[in-house]
Design a protein around this motif. Structure first.
Motif, PDB file in Angstrom:
ATOM      1  N   ALA A 126      49.930  47.732  21.471  1.00 43.55           N
ATOM      2  CA  ALA A 126      50.426  46.804  20.445  1.00 43.55           C
ATOM      3  C   ALA A 126      51.271  45.696  21.062  1.00 43.55           C
ATOM      4  CB  ALA A 126      51.240  47.571  19.402  1.00 43.55           C
ATOM      5  N   LYS A 129      50.158  41.850  22.012  1.00 36.33           N
ATOM      6  CA  LYS A 129      50.047  40.736  21.068  1.00 36.33           C
ATOM      7  C   LYS A 129      50.780  39.512  21.618  1.00 36.33           C
ATOM      8  CE  LYS A 129      50.786  39.509  16.213  1.00 36.33           C
ATOM      9  NZ  LYS A 129      51.259  39.984  14.886  1.00 36.33           N
ATOM     10  N   GLY A 130      50.050  38.409  21.699  1.00 33.91           N
ATOM     11  CA  GLY A 130      50.629  37.166  22.177  1.00 33.91           C
ATOM     12  C   GLY A 130      50.765  37.062  23.684  1.00 33.91           C
ATOM     13  N   ARG A 152      42.156  47.919  18.779  1.00 32.12           N
ATOM     14  CA  ARG A 152      41.904  47.752  17.346  1.00 32.12           C
ATOM     15  C   ARG A 152      42.138  49.068  16.597  1.00 32.12           C
ATOM     16  NH1 ARG A 152      36.488  46.972  17.307  1.00 32.12           N
ATOM     17  NH2 ARG A 152      36.284  49.204  16.937  1.00 32.12           N
ATOM     18  N   LEU A 157      45.090  45.757  16.569  1.00 36.20           N
ATOM     19  CA  LEU A 157      45.228  44.505  17.310  1.00 36.20           C
ATOM     20  C   LEU A 157      43.874  43.988  17.751  1.00 36.20           C
ATOM     21  CD1 LEU A 157      47.149  42.467  18.757  1.00 36.20           C
ATOM     22  CD2 LEU A 157      47.096  44.016  20.730  1.00 36.20           C
ATOM     23  N   LEU A 159      42.419  41.808  20.288  1.00 40.65           N
ATOM     24  CA  LEU A 159      42.834  41.178  21.532  1.00 40.65           C
ATOM     25  C   LEU A 159      42.197  39.809  21.731  1.00 40.65           C
ATOM     26  CD1 LEU A 159      42.851  44.205  24.027  1.00 40.65           C
ATOM     27  CD2 LEU A 159      44.822  42.938  23.136  1.00 40.65           C
ATOM     28  N   GLN A 162      44.368  37.655  19.222  1.00 41.89           N
ATOM     29  CA  GLN A 162      45.825  37.820  19.183  1.00 41.89           C
ATOM     30  C   GLN A 162      46.447  37.907  20.579  1.00 41.89           C
ATOM     31  OE1 GLN A 162      45.474  41.160  16.132  1.00 41.89           O
ATOM     32  NE2 GLN A 162      47.266  40.066  15.334  1.00 41.89           N
ATOM     33  N   ALA A 163      45.646  37.686  21.600  1.00 43.91           N
ATOM     34  CA  ALA A 163      46.141  37.598  22.974  1.00 43.91           C
ATOM     35  C   ALA A 163      45.394  36.458  23.649  1.00 43.91           C
ATOM     36  CB  ALA A 163      45.930  38.909  23.721  1.00 43.91           C
TER      37      ALA A 163
END
Length: 331
Positions: A126, A129-130, A152, A157, A159, A162-163
């Motif tokens: 988690a 993220k970012g 997920r 998440l 990826l 969100q990354a």
């Protein structure tokens, strides 16, 4: 001077059983040409086989063919320039389902891991993220697909969105991770082992993810690939090669002196790096029955078919029959 009759009589009475008839020439053992990548672990195993005469002892001659990279290895194998390479189970299965009979002999259970700096705040998936994430290989790399699915399923998440994801060659990504230009890197195991002595840690390994998706133990996702025709044409040599491979691994596991011929090939600059590479290589020695390997292989294939679709696994819905080489020489 003895007459011809006397010479023959003398030979017949000789306690050594001399014969004037020419002896038939002994056939040279068949060769097995194995493709080896720069700094790849195949060269380690091959060095032990040659140094200890495990090829001649098992009825074949080992020829090592140096290749530039994975793409060159696949081309050489498909074109018949080598008899075997270490390759991916999914690729072997895809070829088999497309009609090209391939045999798979498990080589290693050691796979890649997600690496982060030792002092990184990233503790769970988690936390990605970012973050800036480097991925060895491409969008259809099996380790990447498994990591995406695990992120997920366990952290909700995505990826990909969100990354910040960068695909690339493992050496470059490892360097970027060291330089702080990446927050995490999904790398092949040899690069992970080299980063550990530099203070990096593993967040999660492919083995952990595969178990989460139903594998009953550490499974071999890479193995020696052989054409079925090669197995049929050189059954004794192929069987001897697999015996020699096992014997070399056992020597490396049980005799520290066996590493003397390997260490110069490892590009290990210090003792800590050498020990990390040695540890992970030995941990990856396959020891499970082929039936167990195939059972877990079927589970993984189903997961990969769901995650990557036909672009990854081809049109087949399961592993092709006869994929795993059992040493019978039947092809």
């Amino acid at each position: 001077m003895l007459s011809r009759r006397g010479l023959l009589a003398t030979a017949a009475l000789s306690p050594l059983g001399w014969s004037l008839a020419p002896r038939p020439a002994r056939a040279a053992p068949a060769s097995i040409r194995v493709g080896s990548l720069p700094f790849g672990t195949v060269s380690w195993e091959a060095a032990v086989i040659k140094a200890r005469g495990l090829d001649t002892a098992n009825g074949f001659t080992l020829d090592v063919v140096k290749l530039a990279g994975n793409d060159a290895a696949r081309i050489a194998f498909m074109g018949g320039q080598v008899d075997t390479i270490v390759g991916d189970l999914l690729w072997a299965a895809r070829l088999g389902n497309e009609g090209r009979a391939i045999r798979f002999f498990p080589y290693s259970t050691t796979e890649g891991s997600l690496m982060v700096p030792g002092d990184s705040p990233i503790r769970t998936l988690a936390d990605l993220k970012g973050k800036r994430l480097g991925v060895a290989g491409g969008p259809l790399d099996k380790n990447w697909l498994l990591l995406k699915a695990q992120a997920r399923d366990t952290a909700g998440l995505d990826l990909e969105t969100q990354a910040t994801v960068a695909f690339g060659a493992p050496p470059l990504l490892a360097l970027k991770l060291e330089q702080g230009e990446l927050d995490a890197g999904l790398l092949y195991w040899t690069y992970c082992a080299r980063l550990e002595p530099k203070g990096f840690r593993r967040l999660i390994g492919s083995d952990d993810i595969m178990r989460a998706f139903g594998a009953t133990g550490s499974m071999a996702l890479i193995g020696y690939l052989l054409e079925a025709d090669t197995v049929r044409e050189k059954p004794e040599a192929v069987a001897g090669f697999t015996r020699a491979s096992k014997a070399a691994k056992e020597a490396l596991a049980n005799d520290p002196a066996a590493w003397d011929v390997v260490r110069p090939l490892m590009a290990a600059d210090d003792e800590a790096t050498f020990q990390a590479l040695k540890r992970d290589f030995l941990a990856g020695i396959p020891r499970r029955p082929l039936a167990t390997e195939r059972g877990d292989g079927e589970k993984l294939f189903a997961v990969m078919a769901r995650l990557g679709g036909e672009r990854l696994v081809g049109a087949g819905s399961t592993l092709p029959p006869g994929l795993y080489y059992d040493g019978s020489g039947n092809g």
